[in-house]
Design a protein around this motif. Structure first.
Motif, PDB file in Angstrom:
ATOM      1  N   HIS A  85       0.779  -1.220  -0.121  1.00  0.00           N
ATOM      2  CA  HIS A  85       0.118  -0.039  -0.053  1.00  0.00           C
ATOM      3  C   HIS A  85       0.876   1.419  -0.008  1.00  0.00           C
ATOM      4  O   HIS A  85       0.627   2.127  -0.693  1.00  0.00           O
ATOM      5  N   ALA A  86       1.974   1.248   0.651  1.00  0.00           N
ATOM      6  CA  ALA A  86       2.764   2.464   0.776  1.00  0.00           C
ATOM      7  C   ALA A  86       3.414   2.933  -0.460  1.00  0.00           C
ATOM      8  O   ALA A  86       3.417   3.975  -1.012  1.00  0.00           O
ATOM      9  N   ILE A  87       4.174   1.513  -1.123  1.00  0.00           N
ATOM     10  CA  ILE A  87       4.257   1.894  -2.410  1.00  0.00           C
ATOM     11  C   ILE A  87       3.550   2.389  -3.590  1.00  0.00           C
ATOM     12  O   ILE A  87       3.640   3.243  -4.379  1.00  0.00           O
ATOM     13  N   TYR A  88       2.276   1.958  -3.534  1.00  0.00           N
ATOM     14  CA  TYR A  88       0.983   2.381  -4.478  1.00  0.00           C
ATOM     15  C   TYR A  88       0.762   3.659  -4.150  1.00  0.00           C
ATOM     16  O   TYR A  88       0.478   4.462  -5.303  1.00  0.00           O
ATOM     17  N   MET A  89       1.082   4.384  -3.098  1.00  0.00           N
ATOM     18  CA  MET A  89       0.806   5.643  -2.801  1.00  0.00           C
ATOM     19  C   MET A  89       1.598   6.642  -3.802  1.00  0.00           C
ATOM     20  O   MET A  89       1.218   7.734  -4.147  1.00  0.00           O
ATOM     21  N   ALA A  90       2.794   6.147  -4.069  1.00  0.00           N
ATOM     22  CA  ALA A  90       3.768   6.918  -5.098  1.00  0.00           C
ATOM     23  C   ALA A  90       3.410   6.698  -6.807  1.00  0.00           C
ATOM     24  O   ALA A  90       4.145   7.233  -7.499  1.00  0.00           O
ATOM     25  N   LYS A  91       1.988   6.021  -6.928  1.00  0.00           N
ATOM     26  CA  LYS A  91       1.790   5.537  -8.390  1.00  0.00           C
ATOM     27  C   LYS A  91       1.881   7.027  -9.453  1.00  0.00           C
ATOM     28  O   LYS A  91       2.540   6.845 -10.355  1.00  0.00           O
ATOM     29  N   GLU A  92       1.224   7.959  -8.885  1.00  0.00           N
ATOM     30  CA  GLU A  92       1.194   9.032  -9.752  1.00  0.00           C
ATOM     31  C   GLU A  92       2.405   9.756  -9.955  1.00  0.00           C
ATOM     32  O   GLU A  92       2.486  10.736 -10.810  1.00  0.00           O
ATOM     33  N   MET A  93       3.623   9.572  -9.494  1.00  0.00           N
ATOM     34  CA  MET A  93       4.728  10.039  -9.450  1.00  0.00           C
ATOM     35  C   MET A  93       5.732   9.478 -10.535  1.00  0.00           C
ATOM     36  O   MET A  93       6.758   9.932 -10.325  1.00  0.00           O
ATOM     37  N   VAL A  94       5.216   8.230 -10.810  1.00  0.00           N
ATOM     38  CA  VAL A  94       6.307   7.465 -11.599  1.00  0.00           C
ATOM     39  C   VAL A  94       5.542   7.278 -13.063  1.00  0.00           C
ATOM     40  O   VAL A  94       4.338   6.921 -13.157  1.00  0.00           O
ATOM     41  N   ASN A  95       6.402   7.389 -14.060  1.00  0.00           N
ATOM     42  CA  ASN A  95       5.745   7.219 -15.307  1.00  0.00           C
ATOM     43  C   ASN A  95       5.793   5.704 -15.592  1.00  0.00           C
ATOM     44  O   ASN A  95       6.632   4.941 -15.248  1.00  0.00           O
ATOM     45  N   LYS A  96       4.654   5.242 -16.488  1.00  0.00           N
ATOM     46  CA  LYS A  96       4.419   3.950 -16.763  1.00  0.00           C
ATOM     47  C   LYS A  96       5.596   3.218 -17.418  1.00  0.00           C
ATOM     48  O   LYS A  96       5.865   1.960 -17.132  1.00  0.00           O
ATOM     49  N   ASP A  97       6.308   4.023 -18.286  1.00  0.00           N
ATOM     50  CA  ASP A  97       7.079   3.242 -19.001  1.00  0.00           C
ATOM     51  C   ASP A  97       8.680   3.372 -18.614  1.00  0.00           C
ATOM     52  O   ASP A  97       9.705   3.206 -19.026  1.00  0.00           O
ATOM     53  N   GLU A  98       8.957   3.807 -17.325  1.00  0.00           N
ATOM     54  CA  GLU A  98      10.284   3.855 -16.584  1.00  0.00           C
ATOM     55  C   GLU A  98      10.511   2.791 -15.542  1.00  0.00           C
ATOM     56  O   GLU A  98       9.535   2.370 -14.830  1.00  0.00           O
ATOM     57  N   GLY A  99      11.654   2.612 -15.374  1.00  0.00           N
ATOM     58  CA  GLY A  99      11.934   1.720 -14.267  1.00  0.00           C
ATOM     59  C   GLY A  99      12.249   2.443 -12.668  1.00  0.00           C
ATOM     60  O   GLY A  99      12.262   3.831 -12.709  1.00  0.00           O
ATOM     61  N   VAL A 100      12.076   1.690 -11.775  1.00  0.00           N
ATOM     62  CA  VAL A 100      12.176   2.412 -10.484  1.00  0.00           C
ATOM     63  C   VAL A 100      12.805   1.571  -9.453  1.00  0.00           C
ATOM     64  O   VAL A 100      12.547   0.056  -9.531  1.00  0.00           O
ATOM     65  N   VAL A 101      13.393   2.013  -8.529  1.00  0.00           N
ATOM     66  CA  VAL A 101      14.112   1.188  -7.535  1.00  0.00           C
ATOM     67  C   VAL A 101      13.360   1.510  -6.262  1.00  0.00           C
ATOM     68  O   VAL A 101      12.717   2.792  -6.066  1.00  0.00           O
ATOM     69  N   VAL A 102      12.972   0.579  -5.483  1.00  0.00           N
ATOM     70  CA  VAL A 102      12.422   0.595  -4.217  1.00  0.00           C
ATOM     71  C   VAL A 102      13.408   0.183  -2.984  1.00  0.00           C
ATOM     72  O   VAL A 102      14.008  -0.789  -3.139  1.00  0.00           O
ATOM     73  N   ILE A 103      13.505   0.928  -2.085  1.00  0.00           N
ATOM     74  CA  ILE A 103      14.348   0.407  -0.886  1.00  0.00           C
ATOM     75  C   ILE A 103      13.752   0.797   0.449  1.00  0.00           C
ATOM     76  O   ILE A 103      13.148   2.074   0.393  1.00  0.00           O
TER      77      ILE A 103
END
Length: 325
Positions: A85-103
């Motif tokens: 749920h915490a990570i999902y809160m950031a959905k609107e700040m990440v483009n669909k076609d880009e990679g993302v690191v979670v730590i």
């Protein structure tokens, strides 16, 4: 590279310190926990950090913005409903076609990171003796991840998930998180990232394990002191104070006054702290704290706290006073 760092946890096992200081800002081996976290992945080339904070977590945002040159954004997690749920809160700040690191905001690790141009989807792992305490991964014969399980009662692997991930397809990540939330799929009462990853694997997601060299825990006072000890062994600098004796390794911030004392080993002392007539080992002393006429070990003393008297082991929060005449 965008990096999502969930830091909305309350840090209850580090109370009373987390009543006044968010867990990611607690000092260990001369740095805030979140500094160790961010600097462990800087080689990936950080363009933006997205902090997932609680409504009380804005001090973390201000600290990171002041400390580092990259862009810093934040979103709120109003309720503690799990890592997924915490990570999902950031959905609107990440483009669909880009990679993302979670730590995770308390994951201090040592790891050889892949080059940015060569990076593949991964989950960082480490072998552990008791996998029941952690999420775990299962590998196929080719070393690819084929299954993830959150804190299994009967472990089928000893590869624990340490809290560092790379997802090359942000769209698939957030679609899977949305699926488990909308369908109320919970494990142990929370929306887990591992459940979203399991759905990603079912839909063909390929990832490999990234084995970390070291993984340090900051969840409790005893764990924090052990992490302080291990990090000081790697990064300490020798310092001398006239009239006092220092047994390395230790860390001393700026503006410290130490008089007639024996300090060390494994002691971190924050800026402008004052120590006199004291014997201190295996402890962390916060900034502007005052400690005198005492012998302590395995202690955590908050910022601007005052400690005086005959004690052996102390857990004293920020702005507190403890005196034994």
């Amino acid at each position: 590279m965008k990096v999502i760092i969930p830091v909305a946890g309350k840090g209850t096992r580090l109370r009373p310190h987390t009543f006044t200081t968010p867990k990611p800002l607690i000092q260990v081996a001369g740095k805030a926990i979140i500094c160790h976290v961010i600097e462990s992945i800087q080689d990936l080339g950080i363009d933006e950090v997205i902090l997932v904070i609680s409504p009380e977590g804005e001090d973390i945002v201000s600290f990171v913005k002041e400390k580092y040159p990259f862009k810093v954004g934040f979103v709120y997690q109003e309720e503690s409903l799990g890592l997924g749920h915490a990570i999902y809160m950031a959905k609107e700040m990440v483009n669909k076609d880009e990679g993302v690191v979670v730590i995770l905001g308390d994951t201090i690790i040592e790891v050889d990171l892949p080059r940015k141009k060569e990076i593949e989807d991964f989950i960082a792992v480490k072998k552990v003796s008791d996998p029941r305490r952690f999420g775990i991964v299962v590998l196929d014969e080719e070393g690819r991840i084929i299954k993830v399980v959150e804190k299994p009662d009967t472990p089928v692997s000893d590869l624990a998930i340490v809290g560092l991930y790379y997802f090359g397809n942000a769209e698939l990540l957030f679609e899977s998180l949305e699926y488990i939330i909308k369908n109320d799929i919970r494990t142990k009462g929370e929306y887990q990232l591992t459940d979203a990853i399991a759905r990603m694997i079912d839909r063909g997601w390929k990832a490999k394990p990234l084995f970390v060299k070291e993984w340090y825990d900051c969840g409790t006072v005893s764990a924090l002191l052990e992490t302080n000890k291990m990090l000081l062994q790697k990064y300490h600098k020798e310092v001398k104070f006239p009239g006092s004796l220092v047994i390395p390794p230790c860390y001393f911030d700026e503006g410290i006054v130490i008089e007639n004392s024996l300090i060390g080993p494994y002691v971190t002392i924050g800026k402008r702290a004052k120590i006199s007539n004291a014997i201190i080992s295996n402890s962390i002393i916060g900034e502007e704290a005052e400690v005198e006429n005492i012998t302590i070990t395995s202690s955590l003393i908050g910022k601007r706290a005052y400690l005086k008297g005959v004690f052996k082991r102390v857990n004293l929060g920020d702005y507190s006073e403890l005196i034994e005449d």
